[in-house]
Scaffold this active site. Structure first.
Site, PDB file in Angstrom:
ATOM      1  N   GLY A  17      -9.313  -2.560  15.165  1.00  0.00           N
ATOM      2  CA  GLY A  17     -10.274  -2.290  15.812  1.00  0.00           C
ATOM      3  C   GLY A  17     -10.783  -0.941  15.282  1.00  0.00           C
ATOM      4  N   ALA A  18     -10.646  -0.601  14.138  1.00  0.00           N
ATOM      5  CA  ALA A  18     -10.721   0.714  13.528  1.00  0.00           C
ATOM      6  C   ALA A  18     -11.892   0.759  12.151  1.00  0.00           C
ATOM      7  CB  ALA A  18      -9.510   1.298  12.917  1.00  0.00           C
ATOM      8  N   ALA A  54      -5.761  -6.086   6.012  1.00  0.00           N
ATOM      9  CA  ALA A  54      -6.687  -6.756   6.567  1.00  0.00           C
ATOM     10  C   ALA A  54      -7.015  -8.343   6.366  1.00  0.00           C
ATOM     11  CB  ALA A  54      -7.851  -5.796   6.707  1.00  0.00           C
ATOM     12  N   TYR A  84     -15.479  -1.639  11.379  1.00  0.00           N
ATOM     13  CA  TYR A  84     -15.520  -3.119  11.154  1.00  0.00           C
ATOM     14  C   TYR A  84     -15.907  -3.744  12.661  1.00  0.00           C
ATOM     15  CZ  TYR A  84     -13.453  -1.930   6.896  1.00  0.00           C
ATOM     16  OH  TYR A  84     -13.124  -1.486   5.647  1.00  0.00           O
ATOM     17  N   ARG A  87      -7.933  14.865  13.553  1.00  0.00           N
ATOM     18  CA  ARG A  87      -7.779  15.780  12.368  1.00  0.00           C
ATOM     19  C   ARG A  87      -7.767  14.919  11.074  1.00  0.00           C
ATOM     20  NH1 ARG A  87      -2.891  15.612   9.461  1.00  0.00           N
ATOM     21  NH2 ARG A  87      -1.863  13.792  10.436  1.00  0.00           N
ATOM     22  N   ARG A 126      -5.257  -1.264  16.283  1.00  0.00           N
ATOM     23  CA  ARG A 126      -5.379  -0.017  15.556  1.00  0.00           C
ATOM     24  C   ARG A 126      -6.957   0.491  16.048  1.00  0.00           C
ATOM     25  NH1 ARG A 126      -5.019   1.593   8.917  1.00  0.00           N
ATOM     26  NH2 ARG A 126      -3.907   3.627   9.540  1.00  0.00           N
ATOM     27  N   GLN A 145      -2.539  -8.022  10.297  1.00  0.00           N
ATOM     28  CA  GLN A 145      -3.700  -7.186  10.665  1.00  0.00           C
ATOM     29  C   GLN A 145      -4.898  -8.010  10.641  1.00  0.00           C
ATOM     30  OE1 GLN A 145      -5.931  -3.910   8.893  1.00  0.00           O
ATOM     31  NE2 GLN A 145      -5.581  -2.741  10.395  1.00  0.00           N
ATOM     32  N   LEU A 202      -3.139  -1.993   3.840  1.00  0.00           N
ATOM     33  CA  LEU A 202      -3.633  -1.591   2.667  1.00  0.00           C
ATOM     34  C   LEU A 202      -4.472  -2.864   2.184  1.00  0.00           C
ATOM     35  CD1 LEU A 202      -1.038   0.924   1.277  1.00  0.00           C
ATOM     36  CD2 LEU A 202      -3.298   1.488   1.834  1.00  0.00           C
ATOM     37  N   THR A 203      -5.742  -2.941   2.205  1.00  0.00           N
ATOM     38  CA  THR A 203      -6.598  -4.066   1.413  1.00  0.00           C
ATOM     39  C   THR A 203      -6.312  -3.914  -0.083  1.00  0.00           C
ATOM     40  OG1 THR A 203      -8.235  -4.113   3.213  1.00  0.00           O
ATOM     41  CG2 THR A 203      -8.742  -4.787   0.932  1.00  0.00           C
TER      42      THR A 203
HETATM   43  C1  FMN Z   1      -7.278   1.196  -0.843  1.00  0.00           C
HETATM   44  C2  FMN Z   1      -7.052   1.336   0.711  1.00  0.00           C
HETATM   45  C3  FMN Z   1      -7.073   0.264   1.349  1.00  0.00           C
HETATM   46  C4  FMN Z   1      -6.960   0.160   2.882  1.00  0.00           C
HETATM   47  N1  FMN Z   1      -6.937  -0.978   3.588  1.00  0.00           N
HETATM   48  C5  FMN Z   1      -6.707  -0.839   4.749  1.00  0.00           C
HETATM   49  C6  FMN Z   1      -6.715  -2.277   5.609  1.00  0.00           C
HETATM   50  O1  FMN Z   1      -6.848  -3.230   5.148  1.00  0.00           O
HETATM   51  N2  FMN Z   1      -6.718  -1.952   6.977  1.00  0.00           N
HETATM   52  C7  FMN Z   1      -6.750  -0.738   7.796  1.00  0.00           C
HETATM   53  O2  FMN Z   1      -6.492  -0.795   8.870  1.00  0.00           O
HETATM   54  N3  FMN Z   1      -6.615   0.595   6.766  1.00  0.00           N
HETATM   55  C8  FMN Z   1      -6.850   0.330   5.627  1.00  0.00           C
HETATM   56  N4  FMN Z   1      -6.647   1.599   4.867  1.00  0.00           N
HETATM   57  C9  FMN Z   1      -6.393   2.741   5.436  1.00  0.00           C
HETATM   58  C10 FMN Z   1      -4.908   3.290   5.298  1.00  0.00           C
HETATM   59  O3  FMN Z   1      -4.075   2.122   6.168  1.00  0.00           O
HETATM   60  C11 FMN Z   1      -4.578   4.404   5.849  1.00  0.00           C
HETATM   61  O4  FMN Z   1      -5.030   4.955   7.164  1.00  0.00           O
HETATM   62  C12 FMN Z   1      -5.132   5.623   5.141  1.00  0.00           C
HETATM   63  O5  FMN Z   1      -4.901   5.396   3.686  1.00  0.00           O
HETATM   64  C13 FMN Z   1      -4.603   6.975   5.451  1.00  0.00           C
HETATM   65  O6  FMN Z   1      -3.289   6.855   5.536  1.00  0.00           O
HETATM   66  P1  FMN Z   1      -2.308   8.320   5.068  1.00  0.00           P
HETATM   67  O7  FMN Z   1      -2.691   9.045   6.151  1.00  0.00           O
HETATM   68  O8  FMN Z   1      -0.925   7.794   5.024  1.00  0.00           O
HETATM   69  O9  FMN Z   1      -2.809   8.665   3.847  1.00  0.00           O
HETATM   70  C14 FMN Z   1      -6.879   1.588   3.467  1.00  0.00           C
HETATM   71  C15 FMN Z   1      -6.768   2.746   2.646  1.00  0.00           C
HETATM   72  C16 FMN Z   1      -6.980   2.624   1.267  1.00  0.00           C
HETATM   73  C17 FMN Z   1      -7.006   3.928   0.477  1.00  0.00           C
END
Ligand code: FMN
Length: 292
Positions: free
Chosen positions: A193-194, A74, A197, A284, A244, A116, A42-43
């Site tokens: 990788g998701a 990230a 980016y 999904r 990822r 990550q 989570l960034t």
């Molecule tokens: C504020 C925010 C920051 C995020 N930062 C990243 C990140 O740095 N790297 C990443 O792969 N996904 C990031 N995500 C995606 C989350 O890891 C996650 O896949 C997404 O919130 C869905 O998760 P959930 O199914 O548990 O809700 C971010 C999502 C949010 C909302």
């Protein structure tokens, strides 16, 4: 009264050499909303100047439990990797030193911590780039302005398509970042990788308009991703490398005309590298997910 069986969420799970206390469960008919207890990356945008700050120790330690797995936000692999202000990096000694106490705080709670490693590619703008240069990418096609979660219009600068002979440098940045992450004490790295980016930009045909061996066929579009995997595995060992991927997402103008074929091709190829895990964003979720 009929009792519902407890979901097997808190049962131990061996992931390669790592002993986790909680499973990373898949959704099933019996447990349709089974959550994962792995902390997703989570960034936070609180690593001022791209350096993790002391408050990150508190943040990550609060989320750590014995045998839990945390994936760090990230984390940029180089000075061209940034796509968000104040996202952390792991390419300088200062950043590595700043990560160490954060990793120690997580380990002190008995949890595992993966870094990550990330390059934003064209999801960036001049202001975040060294000397105000154009962001680098698979393409020179610009991302269209996007509405951010807080209702602002986010704009991106026109990127510069990497010359073929520049690509090994970016691959090498991922390799060095992986080495640095391990030096900082992380248990492993997750290659990002998701979510549109740089790796995703090479993978998907909406963002990869190259005509050399990095574009066109599936083999060619997957080449950059697999070179990164190969370099990172060669540096730190597949036993501590995850990836990822989100072939099904359509985010930041990055989508594929045949995501299923892309996903299958990629995971089959990944089998050759003996990595620890592949975290693929489910189809999904692809339409609702993918803020980052
Ligand atoms: C504020 C925010 C920051 C995020 N930062 C990243 C990140 O740095 N790297 C990443 O792969 N996904 C990031 N995500 C995606 C989350 O890891 C996650 O896949 C997404 O919130 C869905 O998760 P959930 O199914 O548990 O809700 C971010 C999502 C949010 C909302």
């Amino acid at each position: 009264m009929e009792s519902t069986p407890a979901p097997p969420l808190l049962t131990p799970h061996k992931m390669g050499q790592f002993d986790l206390s909680h499973r990373h469960c898949n959704q099933s008919a019996q447990f349709p909303f089974m959550p994962s207890v792995v902390l997703a990356p989570l960034t936070r945008q609180r690593s001022y100047g791209n350096v993790p700050q002391p408050h990150a120790r508190v943040y990550y330690a609060q989320r750590a439990t014995k045998g839990g797995l945390l994936i760090a936000e990230a984390t940029g692999v180089s000075d061209t990797a940034q796509g968000y202000k104040d996202a952390p990096g792991v390419w300088t000694e200062e950043q590595v030193d700043a990560w160490k106490p954060v990793v120690d705080a997580v380990h002190a709670k008995g949890a595992l911590f993966f870094c990550q490693i990330w390059h934003a590619g064209r999801v960036s703008n001049y202001k975040l780039q060294p000397n105000g240069q154009a962001p680098i990418s698979s393409t020179d096609k610009q991302v269209s302005p996007q509405m951010s979660a807080d209702g602002r219009l986010e704009e991106f600068s026109p990127p510069r398509s990497l010359a073929k002979d520049e690509i090994p440098n970016v691959v090498d940045d991922f390799r060095k970042a992986a080495r640095n992450a391990i030096a900082a004490g992380f248990d492993g790295v997750e290659i990002h990788g998701a979510y549109s980016y740089i790796i995703d930009q090479f993978l998907k045909d909406s963002a990869n308009d190259r005509t050399n061996e990095y574009g066109g066929s599936l083999d060619n579009r997957c080449r950059f991703a697999l070179e990164v995997v190969d370099a990172v595995v060669g540096e730190v060992g597949g036993h501590r490398v995850g990836i990822r991927l989100s072939p099904f997402t359509d985010y930041m103008d990055c989508h594929d005309s045949d995501p299923q074929a892309l996903a299958l091709h990629l995971v089959n190829k990944l089998n050759d590298y003996g990595i620890l895990y592949c975290h693929m964003i489910e189809p999904r979720m692809a339409h609702v997910d993918g803020r980052r």
